[in-house]
Each structure stands twice: as C-alpha cells, then as structure tokens.
Write an enzyme that holds these catalytic residues in place. Structure first.
Site, PDB file in Angstrom:
ATOM      1  N   CYS A   1     -48.603  70.121  91.483  1.00 42.71           N
ATOM      2  CA  CYS A   1     -48.735  69.341  92.717  1.00 42.71           C
ATOM      3  C   CYS A   1     -47.652  68.257  92.775  1.00 42.71           C
ATOM      4  O   CYS A   1     -46.484  68.561  92.940  1.00 42.71           O
ATOM      5  CB  CYS A   1     -50.155  68.770  92.815  1.00 42.71           C
ATOM      6  SG  CYS A   1     -50.559  68.129  94.455  1.00 42.71           S
TER       7      CYS A   1
ATOM      8  N   HIS B   1     -53.947  73.445  91.477  1.00 40.27           N
ATOM      9  CA  HIS B   1     -54.260  72.684  90.263  1.00 40.27           C
ATOM     10  C   HIS B   1     -54.992  73.498  89.202  1.00 40.27           C
ATOM     11  O   HIS B   1     -56.229  73.537  89.210  1.00 40.27           O
ATOM     12  CB  HIS B   1     -55.153  71.499  90.637  1.00 40.27           C
ATOM     13  CG  HIS B   1     -54.436  70.409  91.361  1.00 40.27           C
ATOM     14  ND1 HIS B   1     -53.987  69.265  90.748  1.00 40.27           N
ATOM     15  CD2 HIS B   1     -54.071  70.293  92.657  1.00 40.27           C
ATOM     16  CE1 HIS B   1     -53.386  68.477  91.627  1.00 40.27           C
ATOM     17  NE2 HIS B   1     -53.429  69.084  92.810  1.00 40.27           N
TER      18      HIS B   1
ATOM     19  N   GLU C   1     -55.506  72.652  86.170  1.00 44.36           N
ATOM     20  CA  GLU C   1     -56.279  71.773  85.275  1.00 44.36           C
ATOM     21  C   GLU C   1     -57.659  71.450  85.827  1.00 44.36           C
ATOM     22  O   GLU C   1     -58.502  70.917  85.105  1.00 44.36           O
ATOM     23  CB  GLU C   1     -55.484  70.482  84.981  1.00 44.36           C
ATOM     24  CG  GLU C   1     -55.568  69.388  86.037  1.00 44.36           C
ATOM     25  CD  GLU C   1     -54.719  69.651  87.280  1.00 44.36           C
ATOM     26  OE1 GLU C   1     -54.318  70.802  87.505  1.00 44.36           O
ATOM     27  OE2 GLU C   1     -54.484  68.696  88.047  1.00 44.36           O
TER      28      GLU C   1
END
Lengths: 85, 231
Positions: B85, B194, B196
C-alpha cells in the site's frame, strides 16, 4: 526575500479525479459553462539573498525530482521575481 | 531470519506487518525512518499508512527520508523488499519500481476484501504461491490507481513483471487491472492490497467456513523465509 514559484499539473492525458470532482460540484451549482476543471499545485520557494545560477539550478532540479513526479505530473512553469529573469 | 519493518511518521500497519513476520517464525525488527541503520536485517517491509500525511504525493516524502538511502542500496544489492500500500507508493516514488499511483478513479477511499491473481510466483515474496493462484486479501486505499506510460506497461506485461492482478472488480482504475508489480530480479515487490491483514484466524477477510478466517496473506511471508532458509 525573493520568492520563486513552481507550478505542477497532473499530466494532461491522465484522469484528474480531484478536478473531476470539482467540476461535478460546479455543475451542481448551475455553473455548467465550465466544461473541465484540472487541479494542480503551486509551490512558493523563498530564498535568502540573491537568486544565483546555483539557486536556479537547484530550483530546476527539485522541481523535476521532488516537487513533481514525472510519471504522473509536469512542471508547467517556474516564475522568478520581477527583475530576476 | 530477521525482517525489518520501517516506521515512517504516519505509518499505520507497521505493527501488523511485524506480527505477520512473527507468525511465520521470523524475527521482526523495527526500523526508524530517521535512522541510517538497517540493523543487519535480511529483508525489509515498507508498511501501509499515510507517511508524512501523504503530503506532496503519496509516499513522496518517505521516499527521500534518511533510511531510504540504505533501503535503496540494499534493494539494489538484492535484499528482498516488500512494499504494501503506502509502501508500494514509496517504492515507485523512490524508483525501485516503475510507474506511479494516483487517486482512485472512483474518487473515494475503498476498503474491501479483494480477490487478486498471483501472476508471478517466482519473486522473493510469492514463491509459496502456485502459478495463477487466486487469493483474497484486504484492500484499503485512496491513492491506488496504478499508471505507467505505454512503453513501461508493455515491458511489465512482456517480461512477466505484473505480480498481481485484480479479479472481479478493478477497485481504483489501475491500468491493466494491475494490483502489484515486481522488479526484474524479483527481490522488490509492491502491491496495494494488504497481505499482513490476512495471516491470523479471526482477523482476516471473510472465509467460506468461518468468519474472518482468510489466511491468504501468509504465503507472502513464508516465501521470503523459506528462500532464506534454503539459501
């Protein structure tokens, strides 16, 4: 102290979502004579002392490499104060 | 393996990235934007957020922050670097990856569980995926529209450097539905969604069997660890 102005605009061929949103707002206000709005940036760089060749070189460099990203934007103008052309 | 996560002023997902690193058994190392010290890490993650308030351009000021000198040097020497991002925006602003990221074409911040296809599973961060594997991970951004000139796009497509592509919906107007790219060497990878945020049961995207059970982000982190172990 002299102020140098750098103007940066999104590249003409790219969609400018902020300009487009502004144009939409103008239309809603009934100002439909404006067919396009593009939104850019104006930087005012103040320097101490005279505008030397070194200052001009630095302005050209940071305008190209910091203040704008040549992938998405163009430096459209750099204005020096009156008498400094 | 020690994986550094750089915190810039305005980083939001640095702790999440550190947590993902821990979950796959590596040691997360906090790195600071104002330092010139990579603390001997073996890989680097540039996390999501709004570094320096996204002033100037998204990722632009972070790209010239002190630690990026060392990050760029390490990336050019082959160290694995993942930009997520805002981290992807930092990578394009620092010219480690080509192209640029502009405001979403819909003019709104978009947050959704996004399906993407892994187009290149030979990078440092994607080797644990199958070729063409379709995964779902969260997406949340305002400036996610990937653009590049025709010549760069042709090269990215021709050389297999498009690493991820949006499926179902193109959420931000990215050219060719590009969600992420890699450099030629495969050590530097950037993407808008994302990974994560999809590494732990109960905290990921919606899963088919249980709520929030999506774990499709894990292979990003296991990939870099297993390549390190096997090296």
């Amino acid at each position: 102290m002299p102020t140098i102005v750098v103007e940066v605009m999104p590249k003409a061929e790219l969609l400018d979502p902020q300009g487009k949103a502004t144009k939409g707002a103008l239309s809603r206000l009934g100002k439909s004579e404006f067919t396009d709005v593009r939104l850019g940036k104006r930087f005012e760089l103040t320097v101490e002392g005279p505008i030397t060749d070194q200052v001009r070189a630095d302005v050209a460099e940071i305008a190209e490499h910091v203040l704008s990203n040549s992938v998405i934007e163009d430096v459209v103008a750099i204005h020096y104060p009156e008498g400094e052309k | 393996m020690r994986i550094g996560v750089v915190t810039f002023p305005g980083s939001l997902d640095d702790k999440d990235a550190q947590r993902a690193v821990s979950i796959v058994g590596a040691e997360p190392v906090a790195l600071w934007h104002a330092d010139h010290d990579l603390k001997g890490v073996d890989a680097i993650i540039l996390p999501g957020g709004f570094s320096y308030g996204d002033y100037l351009r998204a990722g632009a000021i972070a790209a010239i922050s002190p630690i990026m000198r060392e990050v760029i040097e390490a990336a050019n020497a082959g160290m694995p670097v993942l930009g997520i991002c805002n981290g992807f925006q930092v990578l394009v602003e620092s010219h480690l990856l080509p192209g640029g990221l502009i405001r979403n074409d819909c003019q709104q911040f978009v947050r959704r569980d996004q399906r993407i296809r892994v187009e290149n599973n030979t990078t440092a961060w994607t080797s644990d995926f199958a070729a063409g594997q379709e995964i779902t991970i969260p997406l949340k951004n305002a400036d996610g529209g990937y653009i590049a000139n025709a010549e760069t796009l042709k090269r990215l497509e021709g050389e297999g450097l498009v690493a991820f592509r949006y499926l179902d919906v193109n959420p931000n107007g990215s050219l060719n539905d590009i969600a992420g790219i890699t450099n030629e060497r495969g050590n530097v990878v950037g993407l808008m969604p994302h990974p994560e945020h999809a590494v732990e049961l109960g905290f990921g995207p919606q899963g088919a069997e249980r709520m929030r059970s999506g774990l499709d982000g894990l292979p990003f982190f296991t990939s870099v660890v297993s390549q390190f172990v096997n090296a």
